[in-house]
Scaffold this active site. Structure first.
Site, PDB file in Angstrom:
ATOM      1  N   THR A   1       0.910  -1.233  -0.015  1.00 28.24           N
ATOM      2  CA  THR A   1      -0.200   0.025  -0.021  1.00 28.24           C
ATOM      3  C   THR A   1       0.900   1.211   0.135  1.00 28.24           C
ATOM      4  O   THR A   1       0.155   2.434  -0.280  1.00 28.24           O
ATOM      5  CB  THR A   1      -0.909   0.064   1.258  1.00 28.24           C
TER       6      THR A   1
ATOM      7  N   GLY B   1       5.184   2.866  -0.142  1.00 30.38           N
ATOM      8  CA  GLY B   1       6.806   2.736  -0.474  1.00 30.38           C
ATOM      9  C   GLY B   1       7.326   1.524  -1.303  1.00 30.38           C
ATOM     10  O   GLY B   1       6.850   1.375  -2.422  1.00 30.38           O
TER      11      GLY B   1
ATOM     12  N   TYR C   1      14.301  -2.001  16.392  1.00 29.59           N
ATOM     13  CA  TYR C   1      14.164  -2.187  15.034  1.00 29.59           C
ATOM     14  C   TYR C   1      15.495  -2.868  14.362  1.00 29.59           C
ATOM     15  O   TYR C   1      15.013  -3.750  13.714  1.00 29.59           O
ATOM     16  CB  TYR C   1      13.905  -0.788  14.330  1.00 29.59           C
TER      17      TYR C   1
ATOM     18  N   THR D   1      10.145   7.099   2.029  1.00 29.28           N
ATOM     19  CA  THR D   1       8.685   6.435   1.749  1.00 29.28           C
ATOM     20  C   THR D   1       7.975   7.161   3.115  1.00 29.28           C
ATOM     21  O   THR D   1       8.293   7.825   3.697  1.00 29.28           O
ATOM     22  CB  THR D   1       8.940   4.733   2.002  1.00 29.28           C
ATOM     23  N   GLU D   2       6.908   6.301   3.566  1.00 31.72           N
ATOM     24  CA  GLU D   2       6.255   6.623   4.740  1.00 31.72           C
ATOM     25  C   GLU D   2       6.925   6.142   5.886  1.00 31.72           C
ATOM     26  O   GLU D   2       6.319   6.213   6.907  1.00 31.72           O
ATOM     27  CB  GLU D   2       4.724   6.072   4.494  1.00 31.72           C
TER      28      GLU D   2
END
Ligand code: NDP
Ligand code: 8X3
Length: 260
Positions: free
Chosen positions: A18, A20, A159, A194-195
């Site tokens: 949806t 990137g 992360y 990207t987002e």
């Protein structure tokens, strides 16, 4: 959209299509004639992307969409069971960073979100799609890692931990399929606009834009092209990983910045 047809007839499942990198891969793979199964939680975006691809492209490829959360194991199973044909290429792309806080003050929900999506989501999808690859003795699994899977940085303990896990999982998966025709690869980018940062900073667009505005990051299309290169090698060639940085980035913490 001009088809060069290198992926004509192939079925490609992309998680996180949806936005990137996943969306860029969907567009690029469609231009190569691939049939697509696009997934993500935001159904409207999937529908919009499907319509755009079919409108721009020829009628020689198909696009299916499935909206679900990769953290939901039952939904992953349901997605896999709903696919009647064979998946030739699985792109485990759905993922996120949530927060950039030191380990002694970070948010527990951020940790769960990253671990459950980046590690367990990737494993869920692989577990349900890969058995048919083994049966057919062919298929290609691409895991989207990160430079953060090769080095750590302050505030990135979890992360970076999840992306180190993606690296280890990719290596072990390759060994699990040893002696078969199933290929397993990782693609590990540095900074990509990207987002991603908007998600990391919980919707703070201004803070997110600061990550990209004073440097020249990779684009999602740059990364999609690398993925395409990896999957279009001959069947006897298995690229294990590709670390791809912007020219202005030399490590997770070394990013050259200039006021624009
Ligand atoms: P984006 O935020 O632009 O896209 C992330 C995608 O993942 C969206 O499509 C989102 O869809 C999907 N996603 C996130 N969580 C879930 C979930 N729980 N279930 C299903 N889908 C989910 O980020 P990128 O394109 O940058 O990120 C793609 C991958 O690339 C990630 O694995 C990221 O870690 C990795 N990466 C990114 C880098 C960067 O600098 N941007 C660098 C290195 C690696 P939806 O919200 O609709 O569910
Ligand atoms: C995303 C790259 O350096 O922001 O995986 O962690 S970084």
């Amino acid at each position: 959209m001009q088809h060069s047809g290198r992926l004509k007839g192939k079925w490609v499942l992309i998680t996180g299509a949806t936005a990137g990198i996943g969306e860029a891969a969907a567009r690029l793979f469609a231009s190569e004639g691939a049939n697509l199964i696009l997934t993500g939680r935001r159904k409207q975006r999937l529908e919009k992307l499907k319509n755009a691809l079919l409108k721009e492209g020829s009628e020689t490829f198909q696009v299916e969409i499935r909206d679900f959360d990769v953290r939901n194991r039952g939904a992953c199973r349901h997605c896999a069971e709903s696919i009647k044909g064979n998946i030739d290429i699985l792109i485990n792309n759905a993922g996120l960073a949530s927060g950039l806080d030191p380990v002694d003050s970070a948010d527990f929900e951020d940790w769960d979100r990253m671990i459950d999506t980046n590690i367990k989501g990737l494993l869920n999808m692989t577990r349900f799609i890969a058995p048919r690859m083994r049966e057919r003795n062919e298929g290609h699994i691409i895991n989207i890692g990160s430079i953060a899977g090769h080095e750590a940085y302050p505030g990135g303990s979890v992360y970076s931990g999840t992306k180190h896990a993606v690296k280890a999982i990719t290596q072990a998966m390759k060994m699990d399929f040893h002696g078969t025709g199933v290929r397993v690869s990782a693609v590990s980018p540095g900074l990509v606009e990207t987002e991603f940062s908007e998600v990391r900073f919980h919707g703070d667009k201004e803070r997110a834009s600061q990550v990209y505005d004073t440097t020249t990051p990779l684009t999602a299309f740059d990364v999609a092209e690398i993925i395409l290169f990896v999957v279009t090698r001959p069947a006897h060639v298995n690229i294990m990983d590709t670390i791809v940085l912007p020219t202005f980035q030399s490590s997770s913490t070394m990013v050259h910045r200039e006021e624009k």
